[in-house]
Scaffold this motif. Structure first.
Motif, mmCIF file in Angstrom:
data_model
loop_
_atom_site.group_PDB
_atom_site.id
_atom_site.type_symbol
_atom_site.label_atom_id
_atom_site.label_comp_id
_atom_site.label_asym_id
_atom_site.label_seq_id
_atom_site.Cartn_x
_atom_site.Cartn_y
_atom_site.Cartn_z
ATOM 1 N N UNK A 57 0.585 47.212 109.530
ATOM 2 C CA UNK A 57 0.469 45.858 108.997
ATOM 3 C C UNK A 57 -0.988 45.403 108.930
ATOM 4 N N UNK A 58 -1.792 45.812 109.905
ATOM 5 C CA UNK A 58 -3.209 45.431 109.887
ATOM 6 C C UNK A 58 -3.925 46.052 108.693
ATOM 7 N N UNK A 59 -3.647 47.320 108.428
ATOM 8 C CA UNK A 59 -4.260 47.985 107.271
ATOM 9 C C UNK A 59 -3.805 47.339 105.968
ATOM 10 N N UNK A 60 -2.524 46.963 105.890
ATOM 11 C CA UNK A 60 -2.001 46.336 104.678
ATOM 12 C C UNK A 60 -2.697 45.003 104.423
ATOM 13 N N UNK A 61 -2.817 44.172 105.447
ATOM 14 C CA UNK A 61 -3.475 42.871 105.298
ATOM 15 C C UNK A 61 -4.946 43.058 104.926
ATOM 16 N N UNK A 62 -5.606 44.029 105.564
ATOM 17 C CA UNK A 62 -7.027 44.268 105.282
ATOM 18 C C UNK A 62 -7.239 44.693 103.834
ATOM 19 N N UNK A 63 -6.378 45.549 103.316
ATOM 20 C CA UNK A 63 -6.571 46.017 101.938
ATOM 21 C C UNK A 63 -6.182 44.946 100.922
ATOM 22 N N UNK A 64 -5.219 44.082 101.261
ATOM 23 C CA UNK A 64 -4.921 42.938 100.388
ATOM 24 C C UNK A 64 -6.150 42.033 100.293
ATOM 25 N N UNK A 103 -2.915 51.514 100.689
ATOM 26 C CA UNK A 103 -4.201 51.004 100.208
ATOM 27 C C UNK A 103 -3.910 50.016 99.080
ATOM 28 N N UNK A 104 -3.621 48.758 99.459
ATOM 29 C CA UNK A 104 -3.117 47.801 98.479
ATOM 30 C C UNK A 104 -4.171 47.375 97.466
ATOM 31 N N UNK A 105 -5.435 47.612 97.763
ATOM 32 C CA UNK A 105 -6.494 47.243 96.822
ATOM 33 C C UNK A 105 -6.807 48.360 95.830
ATOM 34 N N UNK A 106 -5.986 49.415 95.815
ATOM 35 C CA UNK A 106 -6.239 50.530 94.898
ATOM 36 C C UNK A 106 -6.215 50.066 93.440
ATOM 37 N N UNK A 107 -5.302 49.148 93.104
ATOM 38 C CA UNK A 107 -5.274 48.631 91.741
ATOM 39 C C UNK A 107 -6.548 47.889 91.374
#
Length: 305
Positions: A103-110, A37-41
């Protein structure tokens, strides 16, 4: 000289405690959802803006915006709202990618993180500019011939309390057992009448609320709230979780202390070190990934095919 060394040690432990609160969220969410969840920050750093808005709203309603009680109430509102926002983001966006390639989840959360930053920038009054954020407590406590800021002691104490509460929840409550069950085998958990969707939402609330505490502490430490703080803080929190081992709570804490120690050392020793601190942080991340890809306390997973 001793005073300078002691002050840098205090800075290290304070920053390490703040980073740990962010990194714990990354590890908790990865351990349960198996996605990053890259948008956690970005979610965590919403809390200072929510707190400033709550101070204005509650202060106007009560007629005393400067009251400490109003500020404490605003902090509690900000933490709760950040947890709710984390849940809403899961329902609206992230749950769509639970069965998708990582990879799709990573791009979406970015992308989600960028959206959150831009919303703060354009919707919050003067969101592009830094906003003063007060030190939560002031003053020093004398320890021998050294003075320790009360704020640093509070950060460490609250961080320890949050970590202990999280570990107690995971190991001593029904919700914690359900979270562990879902993280290990969702299908088996369903057979045991455990609703994975409810567990995911609870996990997002807990991770986002703990991250909100870290976000409030960071803005108070810096003395301001900025819409782009989440870029550096999010990257450092994620890096700490990676260094310690994604999915490992103790690893997130150790990784945070390592990165905070390196951050503090670089700023204290290297000329113009504040400009190069992230370079050294990511060199550490690269070194750990090269020699121990699963992180210092992460476990290598063997997948049967």
């Amino acid at each position: 000289m001793d005073d300078i060394v002691f002050q840098q040690i205090v800075n290290w432990i304070t920053l390490g405690s703040i980073y740990a609160l962010i990194a714990l969220g990354f590890s908790l969410l990865f351990g349960v959802l198996n996605i990053i969840h890259f948008s956690h920050g970005d979610v965590s750093l919403l809390a200072p803006f929510l707190a400033l808005a709550a101070v204005s709203a509650v202060g106007s309603a009560l007629g005393d915006a400067a009251s400490p009680a109003v500020f404490l109430l605003a902090l509690a509102i900000a933490i709760g709202l950040t947890g709710v926002i984390g849940v809403l983001l899961d329902i609206v966006v992230i749950q769509r990618f639970r069965k998708a390639p990582a990879m799709m989840a990573l791009v979406a959360t970015v992308a989600l993180g960028i959206v959150l930053r831009e919303l703060i920038r354009h919707l919050f009054p003067n969101g592009s500019n830094p906003h003063a954020f007060p030190r939560l407590v002031s003053g020093d406590i004398a320890l021998g011939r050294f003075n320790v800021p009360v704020f640093s002691l509070m950060v460490v104490a609250v961080s320890i309390a949050c970590v202990c509460a999280l570990f107690l929840m995971l190991n001593g409550t029904r919700l914690g057992l359900h979270i562990k069950a879902v993280s290990q085998d969702r299908d088996a958990a369903r057979l045991m009448a455990i609703d994975p969707g409810r567990i995911f939402r609870a996990t997002f609330f807990v991770a986002s609320a703990i991250g909100a505490v870290g976000g409030l502490f960071f803005s108070s430490y810096a003395g301001m709230a900025r819409f782009d703080f989440s870029v550096d803080v999010g990257l450092i929190g994620f890096s700490a979780a990676v260094v310690g081992g994604l999915g490992s709570m103790p690893g997130a804490i150790i990784g945070s202390l390592l990165i905070a120690g390196l951050d503090t050392l670089v700023q204290a020793v290297v000329p113009n070190g504040a400009s190069y601190r992230l370079v050294f942080v990511f060199l550490l991340v690269i070194a750990v990934l090269v020699f121990r890809p699963s992180g210092l306390m992460g476990r290598t997973l063997v997948e049967k095919v």
